[in-house]
Design a protein around this motif. Structure first.
Motif, PDB file in Angstrom:
ATOM      1  N   PRO A  82      32.098  10.810  28.968  1.00 16.05           N
ATOM      2  CA  PRO A  82      31.273  11.555  28.007  1.00 16.05           C
ATOM      3  C   PRO A  82      32.162  12.503  27.214  1.00 16.05           C
ATOM      4  O   PRO A  82      33.265  12.838  27.651  1.00 16.05           O
ATOM      5  N   ARG A  83      31.687  12.946  26.093  1.00 12.11           N
ATOM      6  CA  ARG A  83      32.497  13.806  25.239  1.00 12.11           C
ATOM      7  C   ARG A  83      32.786  15.141  25.917  1.00 12.11           C
ATOM      8  O   ARG A  83      31.908  15.751  26.543  1.00 12.11           O
ATOM      9  N   SER A  84      34.023  15.604  25.812  1.00 13.94           N
ATOM     10  CA  SER A  84      34.404  16.898  26.367  1.00 13.94           C
ATOM     11  C   SER A  84      35.456  17.533  25.468  1.00 13.94           C
ATOM     12  O   SER A  84      36.145  16.856  24.719  1.00 13.94           O
ATOM     13  N   GLY A  91      29.584  15.828  28.144  1.00  9.37           N
ATOM     14  CA  GLY A  91      28.667  15.186  27.226  1.00  9.37           C
ATOM     15  C   GLY A  91      27.599  16.096  26.656  1.00  9.37           C
ATOM     16  O   GLY A  91      26.736  15.651  25.892  1.00  9.37           O
ATOM     17  N   TRP A  92      27.648  17.386  26.992  1.00  9.15           N
ATOM     18  CA  TRP A  92      26.673  18.350  26.469  1.00  9.15           C
ATOM     19  C   TRP A  92      27.371  19.357  25.569  1.00  9.15           C
ATOM     20  O   TRP A  92      28.509  19.743  25.831  1.00  9.15           O
ATOM     21  N   ARG A  93      26.674  19.798  24.533  1.00 12.84           N
ATOM     22  CA  ARG A  93      27.213  20.871  23.711  1.00 12.84           C
ATOM     23  C   ARG A  93      27.370  22.133  24.560  1.00 12.84           C
ATOM     24  O   ARG A  93      26.517  22.443  25.389  1.00 12.84           O
ATOM     25  N   ARG A 145      24.267  12.275  17.013  1.00 10.10           N
ATOM     26  CA  ARG A 145      25.334  11.276  16.920  1.00 10.10           C
ATOM     27  C   ARG A 145      26.693  11.837  17.323  1.00 10.10           C
ATOM     28  O   ARG A 145      27.590  11.088  17.716  1.00 10.10           O
ATOM     29  N   GLU A 146      26.865  13.148  17.226  1.00 10.85           N
ATOM     30  CA  GLU A 146      28.131  13.752  17.615  1.00 10.85           C
ATOM     31  C   GLU A 146      28.404  13.585  19.107  1.00 10.85           C
ATOM     32  O   GLU A 146      29.554  13.624  19.536  1.00 10.85           O
ATOM     33  N   ARG A 147      27.353  13.391  19.876  1.00  9.68           N
ATOM     34  CA  ARG A 147      27.498  13.275  21.328  1.00  9.68           C
ATOM     35  C   ARG A 147      28.389  12.095  21.725  1.00  9.68           C
ATOM     36  O   ARG A 147      29.057  12.117  22.752  1.00  9.68           O
ATOM     37  N   PHE A 148      28.367  11.044  20.899  1.00 10.86           N
ATOM     38  CA  PHE A 148      29.076   9.814  21.251  1.00 10.86           C
ATOM     39  C   PHE A 148      30.308   9.574  20.378  1.00 10.86           C
ATOM     40  O   PHE A 148      30.832   8.470  20.338  1.00 10.86           O
ATOM     41  N   GLU A 219      25.876   2.201  21.948  1.00  9.18           N
ATOM     42  CA  GLU A 219      27.259   2.426  21.528  1.00  9.18           C
ATOM     43  C   GLU A 219      28.244   1.558  22.302  1.00  9.18           C
ATOM     44  O   GLU A 219      29.132   0.944  21.719  1.00  9.18           O
ATOM     45  N   ILE A 220      28.108   1.497  23.635  1.00  9.91           N
ATOM     46  CA  ILE A 220      29.184   0.901  24.438  1.00  9.91           C
ATOM     47  C   ILE A 220      28.699  -0.114  25.472  1.00  9.91           C
ATOM     48  O   ILE A 220      29.494  -0.604  26.278  1.00  9.91           O
ATOM     49  N   GLY A 221      27.420  -0.451  25.452  1.00  9.57           N
ATOM     50  CA  GLY A 221      26.878  -1.340  26.475  1.00  9.57           C
ATOM     51  C   GLY A 221      27.594  -2.673  26.577  1.00  9.57           C
ATOM     52  O   GLY A 221      27.735  -3.238  27.665  1.00  9.57           O
TER      53      GLY A 221
END
Length: 231
Positions: A82-84, A91-93, A145-148, A219-221
Motif C-alpha cells: 500500500p502507499r506509504s 495506504g491511508w492518508r 485515486r491517489e491511494r493507488f 488496479e492490480i488484480g
C-alpha cells in the motif's frame, strides 16, 4: 514434478494443498509475516548488510525487508505495498500533528514514546454517540485515486521481471477498526447493550473497505497471486 519449481509455482502448489519441491518461504509478504525493527537490525549486523532499513508498518515498527535479505534467504514472495511516505502510511492518508503524533484518515491519533511503539490516544466515536454520528462521520474516500498511485506499475514490473508469488493486502476489516474508533470499553458494551449502533458502525466500515478493495483489484488484480485479509 520439475526438479526445481519457480518461486510462484512453489507457493501456488502449496496453497493448492499439493507438495512442492521444498517448503515455500515468506518474509515480509504481509504485515503479519515480516520482522520488527530491532530484530532486523540484529539480522543485518549478523549478515554484514549495511543498507538502510525501510519501514512497511510505521505504527507497529515492522520492516519491509530489503531485496538483498530476501535474495539471501531465497524468499518466494514479494509484497505489493500500500502507499506509504509523503503523507501516507499503510495506504491511508496521514497528518503529522504539532506534537509529533500521527493522525490517519479514519481520525485515529497515535503517538510514539521515545523508546516504544505507537499507541492510540483518541477514540473518535467513543462515548454517547448515535447512528447519526456514524452517518455524519468523515469516512475515507474509496474512490481516492491517489491511494493507488504507482501501485499498478509496481505490480506489473514484478510480475513481468520476476517469478515471485506476489501478495497484496486488503484494507483492515471491520472488527479492529470498529474497536479503534469506538474504544474497547464502549465496543464491548455495545455488543450487549447497543447492537444496532455497533452493527451499523461495522457495516459502514465494511462498506468503505470493500470499496477500497474493489479499486485495489481493479488496479492490480491481474498481477497478484495472493490476497491477504487480516483483522
Amino acid at each position: 514434478m520439475k526438479e526445481r519449481l519457480s518461486h510462484r509455482e512453489r507457493v501456488l502448489l502449496a496453497m493448492a494443498h499439493q507438495e512442492p519441491d521444498r517448503l515455500p518461504l515468506d518474509l515480509g509478504g504481509t504485515y503479519a509475516s515480516s520482522i520488527a525493527v530491532k530484530a532486523y537490525e540484529n539480522l543485518k549486523g549478523h549478515l554484514g548488510f549495511e543498507h538502510p532499513t525501510a519501514i512497511m508498518r510505521k505504527w507497529a515498527g515492522i520492516v519491509k525487508p530489503d531485496e538483498s535479505v530476501l535474495t539471501y534467504f531465497d524468499i518466494d514472495t514479494r509484497i505489493i505495498m500500500p502507499r506509504s511516505g509523503d503523507g501516507w502510511v499503510e495506504g491511508w492518508r496521514e497528518e503529522v500533528l504539532p506534537d509529533g503524533s500521527s493522525k490517519d484518515e479514519w481520525g485515529l491519533v497515535r503517538i510514539k514514546p521515545p523508546d516504544g511503539n505507537y499507541f492510540m490516544t483518541d477514540y473518535p466515536l467513543a462515548g454517547e454517540k448515535t447512528i447519526r454520528d456514524i452517518e455524519e462521520y468523515p469516512w475515507p474516500d474509496p474512490k481516492d485515486r491517489e491511494r493507488f498511485k504507482g501501485l499498478r506499475e509496481q505490480a506489473a514490473f514484478l510480475r513481468k521481471s520476476t517469478d515471485y508469488a506476489l501478495i497484496t493486502m486488503f484494507p483492515r476489516p471491520f472488527v479492529s477498526l470498529s474497536q479503534f474508533l469506538r474504544g474497547y470499553t464502549d465496543w464491548f458494551m455495545d455488543l450487549l447493550l447497543n447492537r444496532e449502533f455497533i452493527e451499523t458502525l461495522m457495516e459502514k466500515i465494511l462498506e468503505v473497505c470493500l470499496g477500497i478493495g474493489k479499486r485495489l483489484l481493479e488496479e492490480i488484480g491481474e498481477y497478484v497471486d495472493v490476497i491477504f485479509v487480516h483483522d
